[in-house]
Design a protein around this motif. Sequence first.
Motif, PDB file in Angstrom:
ATOM      1  N   GLU A 147      -3.768  -1.705  -5.418  1.00 47.57           N
ATOM      2  CA  GLU A 147      -4.026  -1.719  -3.990  1.00 47.57           C
ATOM      3  C   GLU A 147      -2.685  -1.614  -3.267  1.00 47.57           C
ATOM      4  OE1 GLU A 147      -6.983  -4.828  -3.000  1.00 47.57           O
ATOM      5  OE2 GLU A 147      -5.667  -5.190  -1.291  1.00 47.57           O
ATOM      6  N   ARG A 156      -0.852  -1.452   0.585  1.00 46.90           N
ATOM      7  CA  ARG A 156      -1.136  -1.649   1.994  1.00 46.90           C
ATOM      8  C   ARG A 156      -1.094  -0.311   2.749  1.00 46.90           C
ATOM      9  NH1 ARG A 156      -2.514  -5.699   4.669  1.00 46.90           N
ATOM     10  NH2 ARG A 156      -2.358  -5.445   6.913  1.00 46.90           N
ATOM     11  N   GLY A 157      -2.107  -0.057   3.538  1.00 49.51           N
ATOM     12  CA  GLY A 157      -2.156   1.167   4.330  1.00 49.51           C
ATOM     13  C   GLY A 157      -2.660   2.376   3.554  1.00 49.51           C
ATOM     14  N   GLY A 175     -10.578  -6.322   2.462  1.00 48.47           N
ATOM     15  CA  GLY A 175     -10.459  -5.332   3.536  1.00 48.47           C
ATOM     16  C   GLY A 175     -10.446  -5.927   4.925  1.00 48.47           C
ATOM     17  N   ASN A 223      -8.288  -7.311   6.764  1.00 51.71           N
ATOM     18  CA  ASN A 223      -7.179  -6.963   7.665  1.00 51.71           C
ATOM     19  C   ASN A 223      -6.701  -5.540   7.505  1.00 51.71           C
ATOM     20  OD1 ASN A 223      -6.949  -9.493   8.819  1.00 51.71           O
ATOM     21  ND2 ASN A 223      -5.841 -10.263   7.011  1.00 51.71           N
ATOM     22  N   ASP A 224      -7.361  -4.778   6.659  1.00 53.89           N
ATOM     23  CA  ASP A 224      -6.861  -3.434   6.399  1.00 53.89           C
ATOM     24  C   ASP A 224      -8.034  -2.468   6.240  1.00 53.89           C
ATOM     25  OD1 ASP A 224      -5.837  -1.088   5.372  1.00 53.89           O
ATOM     26  OD2 ASP A 224      -4.293  -2.119   4.182  1.00 53.89           O
ATOM     27  N   ASN A 266      -8.192   0.661   5.695  1.00 57.35           N
ATOM     28  CA  ASN A 266      -8.084   1.622   4.589  1.00 57.35           C
ATOM     29  C   ASN A 266      -8.545   0.987   3.282  1.00 57.35           C
ATOM     30  OD1 ASN A 266      -7.117   3.815   5.953  1.00 57.35           O
ATOM     31  ND2 ASN A 266      -4.999   3.062   5.857  1.00 57.35           N
ATOM     32  N   VAL A 267      -8.100  -0.254   3.113  1.00 52.18           N
ATOM     33  CA  VAL A 267      -8.491  -0.974   1.904  1.00 52.18           C
ATOM     34  C   VAL A 267     -10.005  -1.206   1.921  1.00 52.18           C
ATOM     35  CG1 VAL A 267      -8.311  -3.212   0.726  1.00 52.18           C
ATOM     36  CG2 VAL A 267      -6.257  -2.046   1.533  1.00 52.18           C
TER      37      VAL A 267
END
Length: 780
Positions: A696, A698-699, A726, A728-729, A731-732
Amino acid sequence: MQHLSSTMTSLPISEKDGKFLSLQKIVAQSLKSDKRPPTSPFNLEYLTEQLANRHLGDEGCRFGGKTFDLAELIIEPYPPSETPLAELEPHAIEDMVVGDHHVGWYVPVKTVTDARRLAVVSTIVVDELGTCTELQIFNFPRNVDLMEVLPMGAVILLKEPLYTMSMMVIPGFRVDHPTDIVVLEDDDEYVPEVWRKPAVVRTALQCKELGNAAMRENLPKKAVKLYNAGLKTLKESGRDDPESEELKLNLLRNRALGNIRLGYFQTALRDAEAVLAKEPNDEKALFRRAKALYSLRDWPRAGNTLKHMTAEYPKNAVAKALFKSCRRRMIEELMGEYDWVKMVKLAKEDKPSSLFDFADYKRPVEIRPSPISGNGIFTKHKVKAGDLLCVEKAVLNCRGKENGVAIFYDVESEQMSVQQGAGAFVGAAMLKRFWEEPRMLTEVQRLHSQAGHDQLAEITYDERGNPYVDAFTIRDIIRTNSFSSHSYYEEFPEAAERDSRAANLTRDFTATDDGPDPNCGLWLLCSYFNHSCVPNARRTILGDMMIVRAAKDMPADKEVLISYTDVKTEFPDRRMQIMNSWGFECTCNLCLWESSLNDKELADRHALMASIDDLMSSVNPRSTGQAVSFDDISSLVSQVNRLEELYPLPVVKIPRHFVAMRWYSISVFLDYAQSHDGAAMALKRGLCALGCAHTEARGQGVTFKKRGFYDTDLVRMLARMAVTRGINDPNVAESWMQAVKVGYRVVCGEDESFENTMGEFIQYTRVGYVQSFNRLYLTD
Ligand SMILES: C[S@@+](CC[C@H](N)C(=O)[O-])C[C@H]1O[C@@H](n2cnc3c(N)ncnc32)[C@H](O)[C@@H]1O
């Protein structure tokens, strides 16, 4: 959850297993002894009354703690009579010997009662001398109108009959092969003189009008008989004037419709084409040709006929609608694009009348000889996990409500094998399909030989044009090739519960102690999938459509293996189920390893799992209302670690389902205790146990190096990861969600129902997570 195919169990008869089974034991033993019971000791009055007063319950059976409405006793197989009638000798009932097959004989009899359908079809018959006896017909399809096929007063010939004790211990005829019975027309030369009625003389026109009246009364069988008589009369008259020609076309056109209503599509097609040979633009004949071809699943020819027809008759809305359906079927067949929403809706409604009108899609796979066993199914090109490999409509599907057993009794060992549930009826139902579509017999008999599916069994016909069908062989084929499914909802029962509450569905999804009765059916292509407990594909059944998706990325020429059984069944049971139902020992990596464990190792593993599960159920926050203590969590973690240590091979070779499901539970406990990082760690361990490896960034979202072994636990774990990782992200979140959907598609066959099934679960997890996040970080 994947399910067993036919449910076949071998067991000795126990006293507790009820009267019916004990009776059968007595019958089998008496037939073995020298003192055979006398032929037909009962008079007509007794037999008629006995049959009239008999109830389904009398022929039912108690077995394994469950009562079945129906029980059929299956005997030592014998072949159908294939001797031409002219070479057989007529005999009377008094010549019969109880327990014998009367080879070289036939017996003309007349039915003197209406036939009754109990466990099997029973009626009372009398011969020319006035002797009466019972006739029991096995393998008689359940959805055939007895009054039409075997009315009281019918004269029939029993070819090379078996005379034996009935299910109720009454001596009588027993017929297992439908072609061993010949139902005679009134004026047939084989009808004994005393019963022969002069044929009713009717003109062809009268036949047509009576036939049309029968059609209006929804009696297509009678109508077709009348149209046949009309055509015969016309032929015998030798007339070929325009009026007779017109009448002949009318009779053929109408008979095409009668045959369509009866489901005899090949005959209907022949009738319609005979009309079109003379009148190429005949509207009704064109439509009936198209309808027959559509029902025979020949979409291109049906489509061409309809194209021609709609050009000639642009106002014919029914033809236009059927043309549209043809186009949809062709898209399904060529592209594998289905209206999943519609299919799922029909499956959820689960009504007997639902028509799963969809084409088959088989393009990515083909049948080839398999190194594992006989023939198997192989990829023709590269496929990715989640790709559709095939969609196939069952040639026949018996529904779960057909609650019955078929009992196979081996006299020597006194062992009984019992086939339960809908599977017990597939054999009989298949025989009806052969009447409707004789070509099906060739297709189904291919499944018999493991030598190669190109070797077609030769089909022989009697002098009246009926194919000889060996009912025992068909049962055998069905036994090793049928599949069952509990329900579409079995994979995610929580969604089923919600739906049945909300929509008042016809089906009761709440499993009883015995489990719901599974549907059972036969799929021609899917019958070639070989089994592995570590499969690379999964099957789902929606209604009578089997859907198989790749569970892994696969190269071309790879054998596609599905699991016939629930891989989360513990090894000894799993091995026994496979052996009982399918007759082989699985040699996949998982089974090879598990079979190398000795009894003590298996018992220790079982005890460890039981200890984990006991602790889990005693501390489950759902029942206690309290978070699990740190000590309990750490005890659970160390026990699951120990369980994991028992696996000697890397997870790419052997998935650790038993471990994964327990990591999943631990993650739920940790979430409840608001230890979300801990929960994510447990989920990660669960994913690893199923071979799902990811990184994984970030971004950039998540990259999956390995997708793992798809099952419902993996889907649930991926869904929880999508929420927790996911939050806070985006994309994740998105890349986890993509993985969840692929998993869901593999497990459920489609992902149109994803939102309905998983939406609430995801939402619930997210709300819980956000609330505790806020509590931890945003409050004073
Ligand atoms: C549904 S059929 C599969 C097609 C079969 N190979 C054929 O050629 O007809 C099921 C039968 O295939 C065989 N079979 C399937 N998987 C097997 C496996 N893993 N090992 C041994 N035999 C297997 C067994 O004989 C089983 O009864």
